[in-house]
Design a protein around this motif. Structure first.
Motif: not given
Length: 448
Positions: A353-362, A370-375, A390-397, A415-419
């Motif tokens: 989906s068009p929604y995501y967050q980028v986490h920056i840490h040291r 670290s990238v968190v994105a909605e499927v 599912s195989d599709l989820f692992r493939q997308v990641k 990290h992929l998260t739910e819609p």
């Protein structure tokens, strides 16, 4: 008075106008602003020494810290009583930055934004839906006064209250809309949730800014809403929205209002100018501001200037879309990474989906991403469940990690998260969560 013809001035006449206005501004700040008098004297330069536009390189830079050090009115070139309006940043890192406007400043700003709206495809007879936030943030009032100056029927709805916004779009039938790209995308998603087709509204063009956004975000907005999406740029320290804008004809580079602003691009390390086409830090000098003129302001925004004019016929210099901010740039194993580069990858993937967050840490002395994105909704089964095994989820990641590594030249955690699990924007989207200086406040600045 709104004068669209000035955008097609021949370069020699435009540069002569810039030099005349620059000279008047330099005299103004030297005589009325102690900070600039001291800075000019330290640099051994006087206003009369600037005899060409190239001579501007002899002048000292202004930094955001200078605005904070002179809080609240130390950089004003008029008595505070002559300022008819104040705007300010949020002040999350301490004292806010405060800027002021005289009546003439407001009139000039209104003209600048009026012609920006025309550049984006607007017309005086349009209904114009303004979803930028009002208040100390310059976005809402900047577009408001420009739309009224153009003669539009303005809907000053501001941000938030998404159901009401959708109702107003349906009932008032605006031709144009302005807002942050993330929030207008949120409006489209809400319409879809209500079983409505966002492409069937009256909207034909959108003016989007106040947060970095990619070409992929543009494509998503245009596909979902069936409109032409253009980028607008500005910052309160220089004026507000309207400093530059894309034209609807090309959507390729933002035309700078050069009769009001002088733009440079410098190497942020050497502080020397870079040639057209090379990315560096944007630097602006205001040419007509009365209350708060600013000289060689280092914006922290990374972009480049186009070497050739636009086919639309406007002669004013074009700047590229903002690639990123210096304070948002992450150096991971020697590689410079901007969050906008991550967005380009994520928004081009069909299963996200068009929604995501980028986490920056040291970790130790190294920055990590670290990238968190909605499927997409494709991962929700008929019972409403979310299947991460599912195989599709692992493939997308795997695909996302591979595409990010190819684009950024480094590995990132994904990290992929739910819609519908990430927060939706009511204004500016929080895309980057910077945990490197967790207790020192945010790094993003108020801008449009």
């Amino acid at each position: 008075m709104y004068q669209p013809g000035i955008e097609a001035m021949d370069r020699r006449s435009l540069e002569r106008l810039q030099l005349d206005r620059l000279g008047e501004t330099l005299v103004r700040v030297y005589e009325r602003v102690p900070f600039y008098r001291q800075a000019f004297d330290k640099a051994n330069v006087k206003p009369e020494d600037i005899r060409s536009l190239d001579d501007i390189r002899r002048l000292p830079f202004t930094k955001k810290a200078d605005l904070r050090d002179n809080y609240p009115f130390g950089l004003f070139a008029v008595d505070r009583r002559e300022a008819v309006r104040l705007h300010a940043s949020s002040g999350t890192k301490g004292k806010p930055t405060v800027v002021g406007y005289t009546r003439r400043d407001i009139a000039n700003w209104s003209d600048i934004v009026a012609r920006a709206i025309v550049t984006a495809g607007g017309r005086p007879e349009d209904v114009f839906h303004n979803a930028y936030g009002y208040g100390l943030f310059t976005g809402g009032l900047g577009l408001h006064y420009g739309a009224e100056q153009l003669g539009m029927t303005l809907v000053p709805v501001s941000g938030g209250n998404t159901p009401r916004q959708v109702t107003l779009v349906e009932d008032f039938k605006p031709r144009g809309i302005a807002g942050t790209p993330s929030y207008v995308l949120n409006l489209a998603e809400y319409m879809e949730d209500q079983g409505k087709d966002p492409r069937k509204t009256s909207l034909e063009y959108g003016i989007f800014g106040a947060e970095p956004w990619s070409e992929e975000m543009r494509q998503t907005l245009e596909e979902k809403l069936g409109l032409s999406a253009v980028d607008i740029y500005g910052l309160s320290e220089v004026m507000g929205p309207g400093v530059s804008i894309e034209c609807a004809a090309q959507q390729d580079g933002l035309h700078v209002a050069e009769d009001h602003f002088y733009v440079e691009v410098i190497n942020p390390v050497t502080l020397q100018p870079v040639p057209a086409g090379e990315t560096g830090e944007l630097v602006f000098t205001s040419l007509t501001k009365e209350a708060f003129p600013i000289i060689r302001y280092r914006t922290g925004d990374m972009a480049f200037l186009y070497p050739e004019p636009c086919e639309c016929g406007r002669t004013h210099t074009r700047m590229s879309r903002i690639k990123g901010r210096l304070d948002d740039m992450v150096i991971v194993r020697g590689v410079n990474v901007f969050p906008s580069e991550i967005e380009s990858v994520l928004m081009s993937h069909p299963n996200l989906s068009p929604y995501y967050q980028v986490h920056i840490h040291r970790v130790g002395t190294m920055d990590q991403i670290s990238v968190v994105a909605e499927v997409s909704e494709a991962f929700v089964d008929t019972a409403g469940g979310f299947n991460i095994d599912s195989d599709l989820f692992r493939q997308v990641k795997h695909e996302v990690m591979h595409e990010l590594r190819n684009a950024l030249l480094i590995s990132t955690r994904v990290h992929l998260t739910e819609p519908r699990s990430l927060p939706r924007s009511e204004g500016k989207a929080v895309r980057v969560i910077d945990q490197r200086n967790l207790y020192q406040g945010e790094t993003a600045k108020d801008r449009v």
